[in-house]
Motif scaffolding. Structure first.
Motif: not given
Length: 325
Positions: A90-110
């Protein structure tokens, strides 16, 4: 070989399409604009053209999605792709809020999926050279970093200079220093479009005591793409506008003679430019993503680095909005 579907044929999408196609991975292009689909369909007759993003997500033969749409859409399109079991660039930035990026990271890890933000400059051979010099101690103790990213245009209306320009230098600064800031502030102004700052000055202080500064503007007579790292022993400048001397090392620094305790003098030595490979950074970035898709996401370092950038951007934006109010 991985099979990719790319969504978004606007500003940067065509460059990603070209590279992934030349790497033999592009199988589908998606955009709502019929004229763009027709134009790129003629350029890539072997690639399927679709208007419905859901069609890409439902295709079991597509392993990964490349998101190159406007920034406000990145989070939702990336989330949908991860939920569909697709690896995502995904082109930068992948999200505009840290909480959204944390959610995306958690999904990718899971789901054990690759989530790679498009921090292009991290793959630039010049930036890689600077990283090696810093890590090997060639510059001595790092004191500060400052970046200049200015131009007359391209003037954005859906993201300010911090999010449009700052994301480039910020990703490099965090990568070079390998730490996140503990104190940040940003000041700027919206001269052309209400609420969209076109000139921004940023300051960051890190737990190590090192500091960084960024001057970001699309209202400037000079086009500058420069990053300076100041060490006690040497200083190095990365200038992406230079055709040949991308990296210049200055053997300059402060010096305190032993017989003159308390007095500082300056020391000046050679100025030289190390050889930097002229490999296209975007090709290196795309190849890295395909390697991750083939081998697995590992420790998800790319996504974690993306979270650090979004976290810093959000903190800077909070001070910028506060200053504007």
């Amino acid at each position: 070989m991985s099979r990719l579907g790319l969504v978004g044929l606007g500003h940067w999408g065509p460059n990603l399409a070209r590279n992934f196609d030349e790497l033999g991975a592009l199988v589908a292009l998606c955009d709502l604009d019929a004229e763009l689909r027709q134009r790129f369909g003629a350029r890539y007759p072997h690639v399927r053209m679709v208007a419905d993003y859901g069609e890409l997500l439902a295709d079991p033969d597509i392993d990964a999605i490349v998101v190159a749409t406007p920034v406000p859409t990145h989070y939702m399109l990336t989330k949908q792709a991860l939920e569909a079991g697709k690896h995502v660039f995904v082109e930068k930035p992948p999200a505009m809020r840290a909480a959204e990026m944390e959610e995306l990271l958690a999904l990718a890890v899971e789901r054990d999926l690759v989530l790679m933000p498009g921090h292009l400059l991290l793959y630039h051979p010049g930036v890689q050279k600077m990283k090696v010099m810093i890590d090997e101690g060639d510059l001595g103790e790092i004191l500060c970093i400052y970046g200049n990213r200015q131009n007359l245009g391209i003037i954005r209306k859906d993201e300010n200079a911090l999010w449009s320009l700052g994301v480039h230098d910020l990703s490099v600064i965090l990568y070079l220093l390998d730490e996140e800031p503990e104190e940040v502030w940003a000041h700027g102004n919206a001269f052309l479009t209400p609420g969209v700052e076109d000139v921004v000055f940023c300051y960051l202080r890190f737990p190590s005591g090192r500091i960084a500064h960024m001057h970001l503007s699309w209202l400037d007579p000079h086009k500058m793409r420069r990053l300076t790292v100041v060490g006690k022993d040497k200083m190095v400048v990365f200038d992406d506008m230079e055709l040949e001397r991308k990296v210049t090392v200055y053997e300059k620094g402060p010096w305190q003679p032993a017989d003159n305790y308390g007095e500082w003098r300056t020391r000046t030595g050679d100025i030289f430019s190390p050889r930097i490979p002229n490999d296209e950074p975007l090709r290196l970035e795309c190849s890295h993503f395909l390697g991750l898709v083939a081998d697995g996401p590992g420790d998800h370092q790319e996504a974690r680095d993306g979270l650090a950038v979004v976290r810093a951007l959000e903190a800077l934006q909070a001070t910028l909005s506060g200053a504007r109010v």
